[in-house]
Structure formats: C-alpha cells, structure tokens
Motif scaffolding. Structure first.
Motif, PDB file in Angstrom:
ATOM      1  N   SER A 271      -1.537  -0.420   9.567  1.00 26.05           N
ATOM      2  CA  SER A 271      -2.441   0.163  10.331  1.00 26.05           C
ATOM      3  C   SER A 271      -1.903   0.416  11.538  1.00 26.05           C
ATOM      4  CB  SER A 271      -3.903  -0.575  10.752  1.00 26.05           C
ATOM      5  OG  SER A 271      -4.475  -0.073  11.867  1.00 26.05           O
TER       6      SER A 271
ATOM      7  N   GLY B 109      -2.881   2.273  14.292  1.00 23.39           N
ATOM      8  CA  GLY B 109      -3.632   1.847  15.314  1.00 23.39           C
ATOM      9  C   GLY B 109      -3.680   0.367  15.923  1.00 23.39           C
TER      10      GLY B 109
ATOM     11  N   SER C 175     -11.384   1.779  19.251  1.00 27.01           N
ATOM     12  CA  SER C 175     -10.842   2.925  18.886  1.00 27.01           C
ATOM     13  C   SER C 175      -9.996   2.631  17.529  1.00 27.01           C
ATOM     14  CB  SER C 175      -9.659   3.672  19.645  1.00 27.01           C
ATOM     15  OG  SER C 175     -10.538   4.043  20.937  1.00 27.01           O
ATOM     16  N   VAL C 176      -9.368   1.506  17.401  1.00 26.95           N
ATOM     17  CA  VAL C 176      -8.707   0.802  16.184  1.00 26.95           C
ATOM     18  C   VAL C 176      -9.719   0.643  15.118  1.00 26.95           C
ATOM     19  CG1 VAL C 176      -7.256  -0.815  15.312  1.00 26.95           C
ATOM     20  CG2 VAL C 176      -6.712   0.168  17.494  1.00 26.95           C
TER      21      VAL C 176
ATOM     22  N   GLY D 276     -10.820   3.821  13.744  1.00 26.70           N
ATOM     23  CA  GLY D 276      -9.701   4.458  12.831  1.00 26.70           C
ATOM     24  C   GLY D 276      -9.623   3.615  11.430  1.00 26.70           C
TER      25      GLY D 276
ATOM     26  N   THR E 265     -10.536   5.498   7.755  1.00 29.42           N
ATOM     27  CA  THR E 265      -9.422   5.469   6.825  1.00 29.42           C
ATOM     28  C   THR E 265     -10.189   4.950   5.490  1.00 29.42           C
ATOM     29  OG1 THR E 265      -7.684   4.952   8.258  1.00 29.42           O
ATOM     30  CG2 THR E 265      -7.018   4.299   5.899  1.00 29.42           C
TER      31      THR E 265
ATOM     32  N   TYR F 125      -7.596   9.879   6.313  1.00 26.68           N
ATOM     33  CA  TYR F 125      -6.309   9.137   6.716  1.00 26.68           C
ATOM     34  C   TYR F 125      -5.642   9.591   7.973  1.00 26.68           C
ATOM     35  CZ  TYR F 125      -6.976   7.887   1.853  1.00 26.68           C
ATOM     36  OH  TYR F 125      -7.394   7.726   0.536  1.00 26.68           O
TER      37      TYR F 125
ATOM     38  N   LEU G 127      -7.005  10.263  10.660  1.00 30.30           N
ATOM     39  CA  LEU G 127      -7.751   9.708  11.975  1.00 30.30           C
ATOM     40  C   LEU G 127      -7.026   8.462  12.644  1.00 30.30           C
ATOM     41  CD1 LEU G 127     -10.244  10.531  13.967  1.00 30.30           C
ATOM     42  CD2 LEU G 127     -11.391   8.943  12.303  1.00 30.30           C
ATOM     43  N   ASP G 128      -6.235   7.988  12.019  1.00 30.10           N
ATOM     44  CA  ASP G 128      -5.458   6.953  12.190  1.00 30.10           C
ATOM     45  C   ASP G 128      -4.489   7.055  13.296  1.00 30.10           C
ATOM     46  OD1 ASP G 128      -4.863   4.009  12.380  1.00 30.10           O
ATOM     47  OD2 ASP G 128      -3.211   4.438  11.277  1.00 30.10           O
TER      48      ASP G 128
ATOM     49  N   VAL H  73      -6.394   8.187  16.445  1.00 30.24           N
ATOM     50  CA  VAL H  73      -6.661   7.060  17.360  1.00 30.24           C
ATOM     51  C   VAL H  73      -5.497   6.552  18.000  1.00 30.24           C
ATOM     52  CG1 VAL H  73      -7.445   4.584  17.038  1.00 30.24           C
ATOM     53  CG2 VAL H  73      -8.431   6.194  15.503  1.00 30.24           C
TER      54      VAL H  73
END
Length: 325
Positions: free
Chosen positions: A44, A46, A171-172, A175, A179, A184, A186-187, A190
């Motif tokens: 990840s 983010g 926010s994480v 994200g 996902t 996908y 959007l990560d 973020v």
C-alpha cells in the motif's frame, strides 16, 4: 509575572519541553514502524507514505530537541536577548523537511500510476491504521496541551504536524477500501492528497516561525494601552510596540504623567507599568519611557520666548539701521 520568576523558570520550561519531545519521539517511532511494516507487506503506497510521514514526526522531534538545547542557553554579551529564536529556526527546519517529504510522496504517487503493482488490503492493515490513528490523536492532544501550557512554538508546531497524521490515516484507510472495491488508481490519488496536506501543514509552520523571526507585532497596542492606562499615575500612553511570543515577549512604550509628578514618583509609576505589562502578558521584559508633560510645556514655552526675543532683536537692529541711514 515578575522578571525574576521568568528568568528562573526558563531552565524548568526547557527541561519540560524536552521531556515532552522525548515521549512523543518514542511514540512516533513505534507508530512509524508499524505503518511501514504493514504497508510494505500489503503493497500500500498510501500506508507507506503515511509511515514515512510518521517517521518524519520522529525526526522533527529530534530537530526540536536540538533546537531547545540551543534556545535554552542563557543570555550572554553577544546575545543579550537570549537564544530563544533557535526554537523558531527549529520550527522552520521542520517545515522544510515536510516540504521535501511532500515532494517525495508526489513522486511515488506518479510512479504508482505507471505500474501494475496493486496494494493488498487486509484486516491487519485496517487494524494497524485504526490503532495508529488513536495513538496519533492521543499524542497530538498531549503535545498540544503541553505546548499551550509551556508556550512552546516547537511543541505547538509539532502537535499540529502529529494531528495531521490522523487525517492522513483516514485517507489511507479510504484508499485501502477503494482498492478492495477495485478502484486501483485511488491509492495514488490518496498519496497526492497526503502530499497536499503535508504542504499545507508546512506552510502554517513556516508562517508562525517567520512571524517570530521578523518581529511581527504580537499584541494590539490598544490591548497593552488598556493595562498601562489603568496603572495609577499614568495620564496616557503612546508609541506602544511588541514583538515575540510569551514567555519571550518584549514590549516597549511611552507613558505621559501629570505635570507636577516628582522624579521619584515618576520612577515608581514606570516600575509599576513594567510589572503590570509583564504580569498581564507574560512578557520577558517591558521598557517604559517616561514623558512628564510639564517638561514639554516648559520646552515649548522656552522656544516661544526665544523666538520672541529673536524677533525683538531683529526689529531693534532694523530700527538702528534705519536711523543711521
């Protein structure tokens, strides 16, 4: 607050600030390690960016510790006003680090858009983010309270920095959830949001730090005048200026006294004004200039008499010259 109390309180204040920074440093390192470990394991971006942000919280604590070690040194011949502005320089260094981190997060986000690597959201990842959010909220509240109590620019700046982790963590989590839903890209988005938030925090710290360094007025003259004019014997006040922040606040002003005020009484009133300012605004020092209005009137009268005498002499000389001609 008397001058003696403020001077003797400086070492205790600096020690208290350092204790807070050490506690926050330990907590930030624990949070950062947890985020980085889980973020890398689930791929990840983010969460990894958020982990580096938390790690930066720890480095900002180190900067604060170094800055306070310098700022707590007593005044000397070369620095008669003390070394307290090192605390502001520390805050500016934190802002610079935040700016560099934001640029790195943006770079990583752009790179993520060009790769097929996907984060793998897990229950453990969500649990870690929620737990670290709770820790960050508690740390921010603790540090912010200590910063207000100790009037510390570094603690207040660092508390705001730590508080941002709560929103970054939210926010994480968003994200990771996106996902999991198959969105996908959007990560990376973020990560950009995290970078923007870091830059916004850096700008706020920069504004506060430069305000102290360029001696921006700390108090409204009217606010100081209300305290000064309430001191018995003061007729009026003027030329009021202030700079710095408590407990390193400096004030200087002029007071006008009654025409028949004796010199000893004028000195007492000036002393009372100084003590009132230091007590009301937690100032480090207040310089009071005394103007007795009778002296001004006498000076103006003397100048007027001198001018009249000069006119008489000129008129007399002109008359003598006329008679001679």
């Amino acid at each position: 607050m008397s001058a003696s109390h403020e001077v003797h309180g400086r070492p205790q204040r600096a020690a208290a600030i350092r204790r807070v920074l050490w506690v926050v440093l330990a907590l930030n390192l624990a949070v950062a390690i947890a985020k980085l470990a889980i973020g890398w394991s689930v791929n990840s971006l983010g969460m990894v960016a958020d982990g580096f942000h938390s790690l930066l919280d720890g480095s900002s604590n180190v900067i604060g510790l170094v800055g306070m070690a310098l700022a707590s040194r007593p005044p000397d011949l070369d620095h008669p006003y003390g070394h307290h502005k090192y605390e502001s320089f520390s805050a500016l260094a934190i802002a610079l680090l935040l700016g560099l981190t934001a640029l790195e997060v943006v770079r990583a986000g752009v790179a993520r858009l060009g790769t097929d690597a996907r984060p793998v959201p897990t229950a453990l990842a969500f649990a870690v983010m929620v737990a670290t959010m709770a820790v960050n909220a508690a740390v921010s509240r603790y540090e912010s309270g200590a910063g207000r109590r100790l009037r510390s620019e570094v603690l207040l700046a660092d508390a705001g920095h730590t508080r941002s982790d709560v929103f970054v963590s939210l926010s994480v989590i968003a994200g990771l959830a996106a996902t999991w839903l198959g969105i996908y890209w959007l990560d990376a988005l973020v990560a950009f949001a995290i970078a923007a938030l870091i830059l916004w925090i850096a700008w706020g710290i920069l504004q506060r730090g430069t305000s102290t360094l360029v001696d921006t007025a700390s108090l409204r003259p009217e606010e100081i005048a209300t305290v000064v004019n309430a001191v018995p014997g003061v007729r009026s006040s003027s030329q009021i200026r202030s700079r710095g922040e408590p407990p390193h606040l400096f004030i200087d002003l002029e007071i006008q006294l009654d025409p028949d005020t004796p010199l000893r009484e004028a000195h007492r009133v000036a002393h009372d004004v100084r003590e009132a300012c230091m007590r009301a605004f937690d100032a480090s020092d207040a310089v009071v200039h005394v103007t007795i209005q009778k002296q001004i009137l006498e000076l103006l009268l003397s100048l007027q008499q001198s001018r009249q005498m000069a006119l008489v002499l000129i008129t007399h000389n002109m008359g003598v010259v006329a008679q001679t001609a």
